[in-house]
Structure formats: C-alpha cells, structure tokens
Design an enzyme around this catalytic site. Structure first.
Site, PDB file in Angstrom:
ATOM      1  N   ILE A 134      28.623 -15.320  14.815  1.00 50.27           N
ATOM      2  CA  ILE A 134      29.964 -15.082  14.310  1.00 50.27           C
ATOM      3  C   ILE A 134      31.019 -15.582  15.296  1.00 50.27           C
ATOM      4  O   ILE A 134      32.085 -16.062  14.882  1.00 50.27           O
ATOM      5  CB  ILE A 134      30.187 -13.583  13.968  1.00 50.27           C
ATOM      6  CG1 ILE A 134      31.547 -13.367  13.290  1.00 50.27           C
ATOM      7  CG2 ILE A 134      30.046 -12.711  15.206  1.00 50.27           C
ATOM      8  CD1 ILE A 134      31.757 -14.154  12.020  1.00 50.27           C
ATOM      9  N   GLY A 170      24.131 -11.107   8.682  1.00 49.02           N
ATOM     10  CA  GLY A 170      25.196 -10.124   8.842  1.00 49.02           C
ATOM     11  C   GLY A 170      26.246 -10.625   9.804  1.00 49.02           C
ATOM     12  O   GLY A 170      26.480 -11.824   9.911  1.00 49.02           O
ATOM     13  N   GLU A 171      26.917  -9.694  10.487  1.00 49.19           N
ATOM     14  CA  GLU A 171      27.951  -9.995  11.486  1.00 49.19           C
ATOM     15  C   GLU A 171      29.241 -10.517  10.858  1.00 49.19           C
ATOM     16  O   GLU A 171      30.218 -10.734  11.560  1.00 49.19           O
ATOM     17  CB  GLU A 171      27.491 -11.038  12.518  1.00 49.19           C
ATOM     18  CG  GLU A 171      26.214 -10.724  13.249  1.00 49.19           C
ATOM     19  CD  GLU A 171      25.802 -11.849  14.197  1.00 49.19           C
ATOM     20  OE1 GLU A 171      26.531 -12.875  14.289  1.00 49.19           O
ATOM     21  OE2 GLU A 171      24.755 -11.728  14.842  1.00 49.19           O
ATOM     22  N   GLY A 172      29.261 -10.802   9.551  1.00 49.64           N
ATOM     23  CA  GLY A 172      30.371 -11.518   8.946  1.00 49.64           C
ATOM     24  C   GLY A 172      30.155 -13.014   8.941  1.00 49.64           C
ATOM     25  O   GLY A 172      31.066 -13.778   8.583  1.00 49.64           O
TER      26      GLY A 172
END
Length: 341
Positions: free
Chosen positions: A88, A306-308
């Site tokens: 990210i 995930g993480e954005g």
C-alpha cells in the site's frame, strides 16, 4: 431521489453524452464520472488531497488458529506501513496518495510515528468463540475513532478516501459478520485468508460455526458487529458513515472493507451512493457479498492482500473519469459533427 439530484444527474449525463465519442463508449469510466459528480453535487467534480486510511486491530479469536500467521504480525505490519515498505505504501507513493494508519485495537503499544494515529479503544478484542468480541461501548468507541479520522482529513481538504485494514484473523471475523447479516451459508463466506491450506480452511470453518452457534438468536446490526467484529472493522464502518455524510468519494477495498460497507448500508442505506467498489478479491466470500450488495467492482486482478491495496490500484480510474468529464472536448467545442447532427 430529490428533484435537484435528478436534475443534476440529467445534466451530468447530458455533459457525458456531448463528449466527442459515441454514446457510452467509455463504459465504466462514464459511470464513474457520473457517480463522482453526484457525490460531490457538481458538474465539475475534483479530487482534493486523496487519502489512504488503514485501520488496524487485533482479534482475540486468532488464538483459535484461524490464520496462517500469528497475531504479532499485525503490529509488525503496522511498523512496515510506517516504514514505507508495504504494497500500500508503494501504490500510495506511485499515485500521490497520502497514507495514515489508525491504531484502534492492536494488542501491543506501538511506537509513535507522524503517520500513526493512536485511537486505541482496547488491546485486541475478546475471543468470540467464547464471548462477545467487544462490549457495545467499545464497538461504539471504535466507530467514533473511524469518524474522527475522516473528520480530521476532511478538515484539511480531503474529499476522497481509500480505505484499508490490517488485523490478523479479520477475514474470519468478516466472514462471520457476512454470514450473520446476509443468511448466506457460512461455508460460502469463509475463505483461506492469509493462505490457509485445505486442513486449515476446514478448521477455520469449524471454529466459526462454533462461534455463530454460541449466539443462536437474531441480533441487530450493531449487536452483530460487537459480538463478532473487530475494532478495525467497526472503525471502517464509522469512517464510511462519516465520509458519506460529508460528500466524500469512498474507494472500497476487498472482502473485509466490503463487509464494513455492508454494515454501513444497513445503518444508512444512502451510504452506498458514495462507495466505489474497487476490485473483486480472491477471498471466497467476496463475490457473493458483492452480488448481495448489488455492487459491480472495477477490477479483477486476483488480489487478496488487503491494506487498501486494491482500492489504491483503482484510484487512477477515478482520476481518469474526473479528468475526462472536465477536460474532454464536446462535439460543439471541438467543431465535430455529432451523429445525426
């Protein structure tokens, strides 16, 4: 839809249709431009100080072996975010996105950092196999932490958020929440998370079945969130509700953030209007969740990090849509003959 919004939608569509292209030829980019214009209530939308918010929290149920990684990885990955070394971070730097991490429930104290906001409401949730993950007041405080994070950045001029999360065990929590709030069979909600093998996936399904059976009665949405959720998921719900209320564009990441989006829509059905669903995750439950919501993701890249990260990768498409709406010539301005004109 109010008459004012309906009129704006008509005007936005007319502006798009007047561009030097066949009607609808830019597909989803046109839909994005229309959506952003409606979110911002303008024919000339703009993106200001776009911001990634990664909410972090630990899950007491991690002790049940529901993840391929141990709980201490949550804090280690937060440190990696703050050092600039995670996916990210790379995507945020590439696309000019600000990035901040909000600690709402990591199980250990974290070292101070300019990009870390400590809004810790608890040092990890309880094990929902045995008891409620959170008391209602803890859940409410986590939601408020998400609201506050958004409000701080809006005060600085941000009008677009990329939402992400970090929390070992949170695909399990999200699967439980999805199951309880949609009545989709649990086995269709549970996926491999951080990379469980077949045996680990079966174990995860059994653990979550035990957790759900512990509370057989129907619960309302906030009771469900407190019973089976995580602090980072609750914070995401608060962030979504606050950003939606303030007219911000929301880039929704994968499975876990989409579950937070589902919860937000159950609290305020109009919140969905601010959401752009960035991608289809490889996590098993995501496709059924998006079908349930009625969402059409922008990308399908086989992501499950995930993480954005997926939401950040979709951000340039939003940029392109806004630029097209504002900068692309019309038939009239370019002196190009329109079809039938």
């Amino acid at each position: 839809m109010s008459p004012l919004v309906a009129n704006l939608q008509f005007e936005l569509q007319a502006k798009l249709d007047g561009k030097t292209k066949p009607l609808g030829a830019l597909g989803r980019i046109e839909e994005l431009a229309l959506q952003v214009g409606l979110i911002q209530r303008t024919l000339s939308p703009k993106i200001e100080r776009p911001q990634v918010l990664v909410f972090a929290g630990d899950h007491g149920a991690a002790i049940e072996g529901i993840s391929a990684f141990p709980q201490e990885v949550t804090a280690q990955m937060v440190a990696n975010f703050l050092a600039g070394g995670a996916a990210i971070n790379v995507f945020a730097r590439t696309f000019g996105l600000g990035l901040a991490v909000v600690d709402v429930g990591v199980a250990i104290p974290l070292q101070p950092h300019p990009n870390l906001r400590v809004s810790k409401v608890v040092f990890g949730t309880q094990n929902y196999v045995r008891q409620a993950a959170m008391h209602r007041d803890v859940c409410s405080a986590a939601m408020q932490a998400g609201r506050d994070a958004v409000a701080r950045h809006v005060a600085r001029g941000t009008n677009l958020f990329v939402l992400g999360e970090m929390g070992i065990g949170n695909t399990a929590s999200a699967a439980l929440l999805m199951h309880r709030l949609t009545d989709i069979a649990l086995e269709h909600c549970v996926g491999r998370g951080t990379g469980l093998d077949d045996e680990g996936l079966i174990h995860k399904q059994h653990v979550l079945a035990r957790a759900s059976a512990r509370v057989p009665q129907a619960l309302d949405v906030l009771e469900t969130l407190a019973e089976f959720g995580g602090t980072e998921i609750a914070a995401l719900v608060g962030a979504i509700l606050e950003a939606s209320a303030r007219g911000c564009v929301l880039l929704i990441d994968g499975f876990i953030v989409s579950v937070a989006a589902l919860i937000s829509m159950k609290i305020d059905e109009e919140a969905c209007q601010s959401m752009v669903f960035s991608h289809l995750s490889e996590e098993q439950g995501h496709i059924r969740l998006l079908e349930h919501i009625g969402a059409k993701p922008l990308l399908q890249l086989g992501l499950r990090l995930g993480e954005g990260s997926g939401a950040a990768l979709a951000y340039p498409l939003v940029q392109a849509a806004v630029a097209m709406l504002n900068e692309m010539a019309s038939f009239a301005s370019a002196g190009v003959t329109n079809k039938g004109g």
